[in-house]
Motif scaffolding. Structure first.
Motif, PDB file in Angstrom:
ATOM      1  N   ALA A  11       0.661  -0.903   0.102  1.00 20.29           N
ATOM      2  CA  ALA A  11      -0.329  -0.078  -0.223  1.00 20.29           C
ATOM      3  C   ALA A  11       1.119   1.693  -0.381  1.00 20.29           C
ATOM      4  O   ALA A  11       0.290   2.548  -0.697  1.00 20.29           O
ATOM      5  CB  ALA A  11      -1.074  -0.332   1.207  1.00 20.29           C
ATOM      6  N   GLN A  12       1.826   1.058   0.730  1.00 25.46           N
ATOM      7  CA  GLN A  12       2.737   2.088   1.204  1.00 25.46           C
ATOM      8  C   GLN A  12       3.594   2.730  -0.845  1.00 25.46           C
ATOM      9  O   GLN A  12       3.936   3.787  -1.070  1.00 25.46           O
ATOM     10  CB  GLN A  12       3.787   2.065   2.492  1.00 25.46           C
ATOM     11  N   ALA A  15      -5.558  -2.068   6.232  1.00 24.15           N
ATOM     12  CA  ALA A  15      -4.215  -2.796   7.041  1.00 24.15           C
ATOM     13  C   ALA A  15      -4.564  -2.051   7.635  1.00 24.15           C
ATOM     14  O   ALA A  15      -3.732  -2.842   8.554  1.00 24.15           O
ATOM     15  CB  ALA A  15      -3.425  -2.236   5.588  1.00 24.15           C
ATOM     16  N   ILE A  16      -4.314  -0.427   8.348  1.00 31.03           N
ATOM     17  CA  ILE A  16      -4.249  -0.031   9.558  1.00 31.03           C
ATOM     18  C   ILE A  16      -5.194  -0.831  10.432  1.00 31.03           C
ATOM     19  O   ILE A  16      -4.591  -1.436  11.375  1.00 31.03           O
ATOM     20  CB  ILE A  16      -4.550   0.829   9.311  1.00 31.03           C
ATOM     21  N   VAL A  61      -0.363   6.499  11.300  1.00 33.19           N
ATOM     22  CA  VAL A  61      -0.813   6.150   9.801  1.00 33.19           C
ATOM     23  C   VAL A  61      -2.017   6.626   9.591  1.00 33.19           C
ATOM     24  O   VAL A  61      -1.994   7.603   7.915  1.00 33.19           O
ATOM     25  CB  VAL A  61       0.257   5.215   9.025  1.00 33.19           C
ATOM     26  N   LYS A  62      -2.918   6.713   9.856  1.00 35.64           N
ATOM     27  CA  LYS A  62      -4.648   7.072   9.682  1.00 35.64           C
ATOM     28  C   LYS A  62      -4.364   8.562  10.476  1.00 35.64           C
ATOM     29  O   LYS A  62      -4.549   8.626   8.856  1.00 35.64           O
ATOM     30  CB  LYS A  62      -5.623   6.365  10.664  1.00 35.64           C
ATOM     31  N   ASP A  63      -3.629   9.270  10.709  1.00 36.04           N
ATOM     32  CA  ASP A  63      -3.311  10.578  11.136  1.00 36.04           C
ATOM     33  C   ASP A  63      -2.829  11.034   8.947  1.00 36.04           C
ATOM     34  O   ASP A  63      -3.436  12.022   8.699  1.00 36.04           O
ATOM     35  CB  ASP A  63      -2.155  10.915  11.973  1.00 36.04           C
ATOM     36  N   MET A  64      -1.852  10.243   8.261  1.00 39.13           N
ATOM     37  CA  MET A  64      -0.981  10.123   7.067  1.00 39.13           C
ATOM     38  C   MET A  64      -1.873  10.891   6.491  1.00 39.13           C
ATOM     39  O   MET A  64      -2.152  11.474   5.823  1.00 39.13           O
ATOM     40  CB  MET A  64       0.200   9.457   7.686  1.00 39.13           C
ATOM     41  N   ILE A  65      -2.740   9.184   6.251  1.00 37.67           N
ATOM     42  CA  ILE A  65      -4.287   9.489   5.367  1.00 37.67           C
ATOM     43  C   ILE A  65      -5.015  10.375   5.344  1.00 37.67           C
ATOM     44  O   ILE A  65      -5.528  10.948   4.631  1.00 37.67           O
ATOM     45  CB  ILE A  65      -4.843   7.687   5.662  1.00 37.67           C
ATOM     46  N   LYS A 110      -6.984  15.622   3.110  1.00 40.13           N
ATOM     47  CA  LYS A 110      -7.336  17.207   2.710  1.00 40.13           C
ATOM     48  C   LYS A 110      -6.383  17.651   1.924  1.00 40.13           C
ATOM     49  O   LYS A 110      -6.857  19.112   1.728  1.00 40.13           O
ATOM     50  CB  LYS A 110      -7.525  17.095   4.410  1.00 40.13           C
ATOM     51  N   ALA A 111      -4.911  17.380   2.097  1.00 37.66           N
ATOM     52  CA  ALA A 111      -4.226  17.688   1.218  1.00 37.66           C
ATOM     53  C   ALA A 111      -4.447  17.882  -0.395  1.00 37.66           C
ATOM     54  O   ALA A 111      -4.569  18.629  -1.407  1.00 37.66           O
ATOM     55  CB  ALA A 111      -2.995  17.353   1.077  1.00 37.66           C
ATOM     56  N   PHE A 112      -5.387  16.557  -0.621  1.00 32.37           N
ATOM     57  CA  PHE A 112      -5.401  16.216  -1.979  1.00 32.37           C
ATOM     58  C   PHE A 112      -7.443  17.298  -2.353  1.00 32.37           C
ATOM     59  O   PHE A 112      -6.960  17.556  -3.252  1.00 32.37           O
ATOM     60  CB  PHE A 112      -6.235  15.053  -2.062  1.00 32.37           C
TER      61      PHE A 112
END
Length: 175
Positions: free
Chosen positions: A12-13, A114-115, A133-137, A142-144
């Motif tokens: 996934a990464q 996966a998380i 990882v959840k925060d990163m997603i 939000k960036a998208f």
């Protein structure tokens, strides 16, 4: 010895980084086209300015200068420039959105799955990693959304500039 949970997370990464590279490539190509357009426009302005200066310098009296003024004004060049900017921005917006829509939704679902899988079978340290990882997603989502809003705003600005420069003319649709 391989761990299927880590393999799933690494896959996934890797897929996520491939999407990011595709987005960066698409954005870079769009910015490169915009820079080329701006360089061509600057070159044309310089050439036109030099030609106009020579024409004005060769004028013999003020009446000739007043007749030359309207001939030198070229508002259609400005309109063409803004149409090209509008076309570039909307094409770039479409390209970025296509990359994101075709890949990002499934990547986010796979990563979230996966998380959750990792979180359900992990100890407290696994919870910390899963939450990170959840925060990163969530941050990338939000960036998208921000990127989509920004490209929409750029297209609106270019469209408004075309409309203002053309006295209400609509941008072309050369796609």
């Amino acid at each position: 010895m391989s761990n299927p949970k880590f393999e799933h997370m690494f896959a996934a990464q890797k897929a996520s980084s491939e999407v990011l590279v595709a987005l960066m490539r698409t954005s870079f190509e769009g910015m490169q086209r915009l820079a080329e357009l701006n360089m061509a426009a600057a070159k044309q302005v310089l050439s036109t300015t030099a030609a106009n200066a020579n024409t004005l310098a060769s004028a013999k009296d003020l009446s000739e200068v007043s007749r030359l003024g309207p001939q030198m004004a070229k508002p259609e060049q400005l309109m063409d420039y803004w149409r090209n900017v509008y076309d570039l921005v909307t094409t770039m917006q479409k390209d970025v959105t296509e990359v994101m829509q075709s890949n990002y939704t499934s990547l986010a679902k796979n990563a979230a799955s996966a998380i959750e899988q990792r979180k359900s079978s992990a100890m407290d340290s696994g919870d910390m990693m899963a939450n990170a990882v959840k925060d990163m997603i969530e941050t990338s989502n939000k960036a998208f959304e921000n990127m989509q809003a920004m490209t929409s705003q750029m297209a609106s600005i270019a469209g408004a500039s075309i409309k203002a420069a053309g006295g209400g003319a609509k941008p072309s649709s050369k796609k």
